[in-house]
Enzyme design. Sequence first.
Site, PDB file in Angstrom:
ATOM      1  N   CYS A  68      -2.538  -2.951  -3.459  1.00 20.45           N
ATOM      2  CA  CYS A  68      -3.824  -2.727  -2.795  1.00 20.45           C
ATOM      3  C   CYS A  68      -4.818  -2.137  -3.792  1.00 20.45           C
ATOM      4  O   CYS A  68      -4.499  -1.186  -4.511  1.00 20.45           O
ATOM      5  CB  CYS A  68      -3.622  -1.775  -1.614  1.00 20.45           C
ATOM      6  N   CYS A  82       0.823  -1.207   0.000  1.00 20.77           N
ATOM      7  CA  CYS A  82       0.000   0.000   0.000  1.00 20.77           C
ATOM      8  C   CYS A  82       0.859   1.261   0.000  1.00 20.77           C
ATOM      9  O   CYS A  82       2.055   1.218   0.264  1.00 20.77           O
ATOM     10  CB  CYS A  82      -0.892   0.055   1.250  1.00 20.77           C
ATOM     11  N   CYS A  97      -5.961   1.780  -2.322  1.00 23.09           N
ATOM     12  CA  CYS A  97      -5.135   2.985  -2.473  1.00 23.09           C
ATOM     13  C   CYS A  97      -4.346   3.020  -3.781  1.00 23.09           C
ATOM     14  O   CYS A  97      -3.774   4.053  -4.125  1.00 23.09           O
ATOM     15  CB  CYS A  97      -4.188   3.136  -1.289  1.00 23.09           C
ATOM     16  N   CYS A 102      -2.596   4.980   2.883  1.00 22.31           N
ATOM     17  CA  CYS A 102      -3.762   4.125   2.644  1.00 22.31           C
ATOM     18  C   CYS A 102      -4.761   4.237   3.793  1.00 22.31           C
ATOM     19  O   CYS A 102      -4.398   4.203   4.973  1.00 22.31           O
ATOM     20  CB  CYS A 102      -3.334   2.677   2.481  1.00 22.31           C
TER      21      CYS A 102
END
Length: 344
Positions: free
Chosen positions: A69, A38, A72, A42
């Site tokens: 992810c 991430c 994000c 995030c």
Amino acid sequence: MIGDGAIDEQAAWAAVTRRDRAWDGRFVTGVVSTGIYCRPSCAARHPKRENVRFYQASSEARAAGLRPCLRCRPDEISREAEALEKAFALLERAEGGGRLAEVAEAAGYSPHHFHRLFKRATGLTPAEYARSKRARKMTESLTSNDSVTGAIYDAGYSGPARFYADAKARLGMRPAVWRDGGRGETIRWATAETSLGTMLLASTEKGICRLSFDEGEEELRSRFPKAAIEPGGERMRELVERAVAAVEAPERPHDLPLDVRGTAFQEAVWRELSQIPPGETLSYAALAAKAGKPGAARAAGTACGANSVAILIPCHRAKRGDGTLGGFAYGLPRKKALLEREGQ
């Protein structure tokens, strides 16, 4: 994985817990328990520290078997940064500020997606940024031009009407008066005792222009040398009472009228400071990014120092990127006390 001196893991984890967007692009956070990586900012629930690994680039995280992810979208950081650079360049060149569709197309996004991206990165919509840019040019033109009429056209306005409407909201006094250092303005002042020390409060007809500590009439006159400085008054007694309440309980919202002026960037920083929830803080770097100048952390710190209404614009909620308090015009003990009152 990070560990070669570029950034230490303690600082990286602190950025993750703050969800600090200013660190996006500097590293990615790998979560071995979920198999994803991430951005530092995030919005997903924070993982346990023991499950976190830090990587300098997405490619390193993928090589470790992790996937990006979906919330994000960390792989879009470089594309977003490039898009924002193009947008800033176009908005700076455009006389009228640039239409959203045109700016979005140049950045490679749909208008709706770009609007969200720009607001998330700067804290302003593209239209607000363009108006802020034009207002900045207006302020510069008022300082350098021999006439207000010349400043109107130098700042990119099509005529006087829009200029004066913007100036009234932004400057709190007529442009010619502001340009002449506030000549003809009447400022009333008073002092009061608070738990943080002696507070000075000064106000124009529009609103409070100074809230400070350890200052008196002499310092006030040096800041406003061309204004008429007068003590007290019925309205000042009410303002002082409300200002003292704001000092004693900074966590409570206030609706005190303000008459403060700065550059477009300073005012953008002040606006972002006012949006930080009580009990929370933001780094100077994050403030700079939200105010439209990523990387200008030092300038954001300077903007905090230029804030003339301490506590009412809560510059005590700004900290350095490493989590330390940074500076405060009226001393770090007061800054610490304000944060403690807000629950820090």
